[in-house]
Every structure is written in C-alpha cells, then in structure tokens.
Design an enzyme around this catalytic site. Structure first.
Site, short mmCIF file in Angstrom:
data_model
loop_
_atom_site.label_atom_id
_atom_site.label_comp_id
_atom_site.label_asym_id
_atom_site.label_seq_id
_atom_site.Cartn_x
_atom_site.Cartn_y
_atom_site.Cartn_z
NE ARG A 9 -12.30 13.86 -30.46
CZ ARG A 9 -12.17 13.55 -29.17
NH1 ARG A 9 -10.98 13.40 -28.64
NH2 ARG A 9 -13.21 13.41 -28.38
CG ASP A 54 -1.75 17.24 -22.54
OD1 ASP A 54 -1.11 16.18 -22.43
OD2 ASP A 54 -2.97 17.28 -22.79
CG PHE A 72 -16.91 13.22 -27.17
CD1 PHE A 72 -16.73 14.41 -26.48
CD2 PHE A 72 -16.05 12.18 -26.91
CE1 PHE A 72 -15.71 14.55 -25.55
CE2 PHE A 72 -15.01 12.31 -25.99
CZ PHE A 72 -14.86 13.50 -25.31
CE1 TYR A 98 -4.04 1.96 0.28
CE2 TYR A 98 -2.71 3.33 1.73
CZ TYR A 98 -3.85 3.15 0.95
OH TYR A 98 -4.76 4.16 0.86
CG PHE A 110 -7.63 16.81 -25.06
CD1 PHE A 110 -7.84 16.22 -26.29
CD2 PHE A 110 -7.89 16.06 -23.91
CE1 PHE A 110 -8.28 14.90 -26.38
CE2 PHE A 110 -8.32 14.74 -24.00
CZ PHE A 110 -8.51 14.16 -25.24
CB THR A 111 -12.47 16.53 -24.47
OG1 THR A 111 -11.57 15.43 -24.39
CG2 THR A 111 -12.93 16.68 -25.93
CE LYS A 116 -4.15 9.51 -24.79
NZ LYS A 116 -4.93 9.63 -23.55
O1 PLI Z 1 -7.25 9.62 -21.19
P1 PLI Z 1 -6.37 10.18 -20.16
O2 PLI Z 1 -7.13 10.65 -19.00
O3 PLI Z 1 -5.24 9.30 -19.80
O4 PLI Z 1 -5.66 11.47 -20.82
C1 PLI Z 1 -6.37 12.62 -21.12
C2 PLI Z 1 -5.73 13.33 -22.28
C3 PLI Z 1 -5.06 14.50 -22.04
N1 PLI Z 1 -4.47 15.18 -23.07
C4 PLI Z 1 -4.51 14.74 -24.33
C5 PLI Z 1 -3.86 15.54 -25.40
C6 PLI Z 1 -5.18 13.57 -24.64
O5 PLI Z 1 -5.19 13.15 -25.90
C7 PLI Z 1 -5.83 12.83 -23.59
C8 PLI Z 1 -6.59 11.70 -23.85
N2 PLI Z 1 -6.86 11.35 -25.09
C9 PLI Z 1 -7.67 10.39 -25.52
C10 PLI Z 1 -8.42 9.50 -24.61
C11 PLI Z 1 -7.79 10.25 -26.96
O6 PLI Z 1 -8.47 9.32 -27.42
O7 PLI Z 1 -7.18 11.06 -27.66
#
Ligand code: PLI
Length: 457
Positions: free
Chosen positions: A382, A215, A448, A72, A124-125, A258
């Site tokens: 998008r 970011d 979306f 933990y 970004f969303t 990513k």
């Molecule tokens: O999906 P997260 O919470 O690990 O990350 C959010 C996020 C933040 N910034 C950017 C530029 C993104 O592209 C992003 C997440 N993107 C997704 C889920 C996508 O499909 O592009």
C-alpha cells in the site's frame, strides 16, 4: 485469561494448508512477477493479503446458506437483508450490490457531475476510481496526522474541518455533491473517526446543503474504537454507537465482505427516496433486480445474519484486539509500524524499514515479496504502486509507503500471529539484504492488482 481476549468461538471445521519451502516460495514469487496479488493461494501459508471476503462465517451463517430463496424477484432473503440494514444501520432505503465497488459505481453515477469535487478522508482505490470515471475530482481532507506514520492521536481518520470548509469556499458548495467519510480509513492504517468529528462534518455539510455519504466498510471496527477511546461512549453498546454514527450520514456504501462477515456482498443505503429511486433504476443495469443486486438469495441471508453478529461486543473486541496483539509484538521489537495500530491490519512503514531504498525502488512492494519468501505470509503493498500515476504520467508518491498485514476475521489464531511477527522481526534484523524492484509490466488503472516487477540488481 491472558493479556488479550482469547477467541470467543470454537472451531468446527478446519481447512488444511499446504506447507512450502523457501525454495518453493522463491520460485513462486518470481513466477508471480514479485506481486503478491499474482501468487496462487495454494502457495501461501498465512494469507494476510486482505480482510475482504476472507472472513470465516459462523455455523449460523452456513445454515443461512441452506435457506436461500433463489427467486429472480422478491426473494424472502432480500427482505431479511433489508430489515437487517434498516435495523442495525438505521437507513430507510437499501439497494443490494454484489460488493462495495458495485455500490460505489451506483452512488458515483447518480450523484457526481463533470467538474464536481468529492472531499474525503484519504482516498481508497476503487472509490476514487469511480469518482474520477464520473468526472469528479477527489480532494483529500483528512487531518495531517492521517498522513503521518506515527502520531499520538486516537482518531487519525478524522476529517480536517478547516480543510473541508476551505474547499467549500474555494470551489463552491454547489460543486460538492457529497463528502465521502470512510469509517475507518483503510489507507491511513485502519484509523477510526471520532463521533465528535462525524457530528461536526454533518453540521458543516447540512449548512452547505452537501450530503454526507459514508464508506461504511469497516464501521463496526470504528464503533469499537469509539467505545474504547472516546469519552462518553464506554457504557454504550456497539449497536448503539453504530446507529449514532450512521445518524450523521445521509447514506453509505458498504462492502459486506468486511464488517458484514460474508465472502461476497454489499449495499448502498440512504435516507432519501429520490436517490433510492435513481439507484433502483441503475442497479438493474449493473447488478440485477433491486431485490438481489447481483447476489444469490443464500448470500443475502448469510449477510443478514452476519450484520447482526457483527455488533456483538465479544466478537468485535476479539477481532480488533487480535490486530493490536500483532502490532504490539512488532512495535516492541522495534519494527516501524503505523501508530496507533488500526482496526483491520498492521501497516509496516516500508520507508523506515528499508531506508536504503528510494520510493522509486518500490520499498513496500519489495518488502511484501521478501516476507512471502521468508515465511509464506502473504501481505499487500500500500504505497507508490497502489497510488498510481498523476495526470502528467509521473508516479504519485504517497507519504505513507506501507506493507499491510491484513487480518481476516475469525480465521487465524494467536499462534499464527506469532509466526507472522517472528518472520517480520527476522527480516527487520536482516533488512539490508532486501533489494528494490522495478516495473516490467504496468496496466493503466488500478495497477497494483496486475503489475509485474523484477529485482534491481
Ligand atoms: O472490495 P469491495 O468492492 O467489496 O469494496 C471496495 C472497498 C471500498 N472501501 C474500502 C475502504 C475498502 O477497503 C474496499 C475494499 N477493500 C479491499 C478489497 C481491501 O483489500 O482493503
């Protein structure tokens, strides 16, 4: 070798895919309310919904999972992750989070006060949602080219320095806690930011006591574009370029899903100790102890391994060039796409693709549904649906109305890219048959993900 870099890996395990018929897919998309987010993945052949959490891990990362220390507190996997971030990204302090938006939540809560402005190179969303939930207003300061579907600019993600300076003059630097610079810019088409621009953003920010927070979600792809296209960087390694990029920031949020090559994970990193102390106080409320932040020990170990793998030149060259291969195929067939082609996805210009549909008829949503029915390829809207509504309740109409074909890392082959290209080219030749869509259900935030639609007859 052909005219593209072939896979710098070999395949040790395969995941079989269920093949479907066009009739099956017509039924499936109807049941999903014509929203590709609502399809079952079992009904999908090639899944290009997102590159987030969909990467194939290496054998070393799978081995990492076996040495998870599920304590933990004080897990040794955490110390490896912390070390990897410090070494590769160069920040002094690291807070783990379950994914990118967990880091965005912490950063926004700590730094934003009611009435603040947060400039950024396109929204970004989730980033914008957290800024707004904390009383901030996002202000777009990307260069104009970022909003153009085709522009002859190798760094369309750059911050417009004049727009940024104008905002500082207009609202005052004390109302701007930080500028959020995305490297690369997802919504602009995966477009990179140049090192020169990052350096200048830092200079302006420092002069005005504004912090620079990246970011960093696709920062390794950004580093690859700098090596390829910015003078003076050809002989530098990806690791060196990444370190220099990060040296012009005070911190970053990261979606490890990513560029850290894992299926779950993220972090918030920074240079300032006070900020770190505040983040550790909040992380226990939202994510977990500062030594796990919502992650299992094994996931932290896999992310540490992924961070080191991600800066390998052969890996990142193959990753980005595979995206370029798909984009070039579509471009050569006359399909309108966002150009230059970005780092993680090919974005189809749905307005140009379907000129017979107005933006109210949701062309990108309609095209994503049509691609799925044609070939079982899942893509993502998008455009106006992702952009949501303005304060007065009307649709926010983004200039770019796109369908994103997002390539997971190390998952698909060039033959899969050919299948995708053939399907999109076929639809383009028969584009007049594609009908618009209308909302039948719409949630108030991040619509979306769960909205439902039906065809306009
Ligand atoms: O999906 P997260 O919470 O690990 O990350 C959010 C996020 C933040 N910034 C950017 C530029 C993104 O592209 C992003 C997440 N993107 C997704 C889920 C996508 O499909 O592009």
């Amino acid at each position: 070798m052909g005219n593209y870099p072939a896979e710098p890996f070999k395949i040790k395990a395969v995941e079989n895919i269920e093949m479907t018929t066009k009739e099956d897919r017509k039924e499936a998309i109807k049941e999903a309310g014509y929203n590709t987010f609502l399809l079952d993945s079992d009904d999908v052949y090639i899944d290009l919904l997102t590159d987030s959490g969909t990467s194939a891990m290496s054998d070393e990362q799978w081995a990492s999972l076996m040495i998870g220390d599920e304590a933990y507190a004080g897990s040794n996997n955490w110390y490896k992750l912390e070390e990897a971030v410090k070494e590769v990204y160069g920040f002094d302090y690291v807070v783990p989070t379950h994914q990118g938006r967990g880091a965005e939540n912490l950063l926004s809560q700590i730094m934003i006060e009611e009435g603040d402005y947060i400039p950024g190179n396109m929204y970004f969303t989730t980033t914008k949602a957290h800024q707004e939930l904390n009383g901030g207003t996002f202000v777009d300061v990307i260069i104009d080219e970022g909003h153009q579907s085709v522009a002859d600019h190798p760094f369309k993600g750059n911050v417009d320095l004049e727009k940024y300076k104008d905002l500082i003059d207009e609202v005052g630097a004390d109302k701007i806690p930080y500028i959020c610079v995305a490297v690369t810019v997802n919504m602009a088409g995966g477009q990179p930011v140049s090192m020169d621009n990052l350096r200048k953003v830092k200079e302006i920010s420092e002069r005005n006591s504004i912090k620079v927070m990246y970011d960093a979600t696709r920062c390794v792809e950004n580093a690859y574009f700098i090596k390829k296209n910015e003078e003076g960087y050809q002989d530098k390694s990806i690791a060196e370029i990444l370190k220099e990029m990060m040296s012009y920031a005070d911190g970053c949020t990261m979606s490890g899903k990513k560029d850290c090559l894992v299926n779950i994970g993220g972090f918030l990193a920074m240079d300032e100790e006070d900020l770190y102390q505040e983040a550790t106080q909040l992380v226990v409320v939202y994510e977990g102890m500062p030594t796990y932040g919502g992650l299992a020990g094994r996931d932290m170990e896999a992310m540490a391994t992924g961070i080191y793998e991600s800066v390998n030149y052969e890996y990142i060259e193959h990753r980005v060039e595979q995206v370029q291969y798909l984009g070039n195929k579509l471009d050569e067939a006359g399909v309108p796409i966002i150009k230059p082609i970005g780092g993680h996805a090919v974005f189809i210009d749905a307005k140009e693709f379907l000129p017979h549909l107005s933006q109210d008829e949701l062309p990108a949503q309609a095209l994503a549904a049509a691609i799925y029915v044609d070939s079982g390829v899942r893509s993502m809207e998008r455009g106006v649906v992702s952009a949501g509504r303005d304060e007065d309740g009307s649709h926010h109409y983004p200039k770019l109305e796109t369908v994103r074909l997002t390539i997971p890392r190390r998952v698909y082959t060039y033959a899969h890219m050919d299948v995708v290209a053939d399907s999109v080219i076929n639809l383009y030749e028969n584009r007049k048959n594609i009908k618009g869509l209308k909302f039948v259900y719409e949630p108030p935030v991040l619509r979306f993900f769960t909205s439902r639609f039906e065809p306009i007859e």
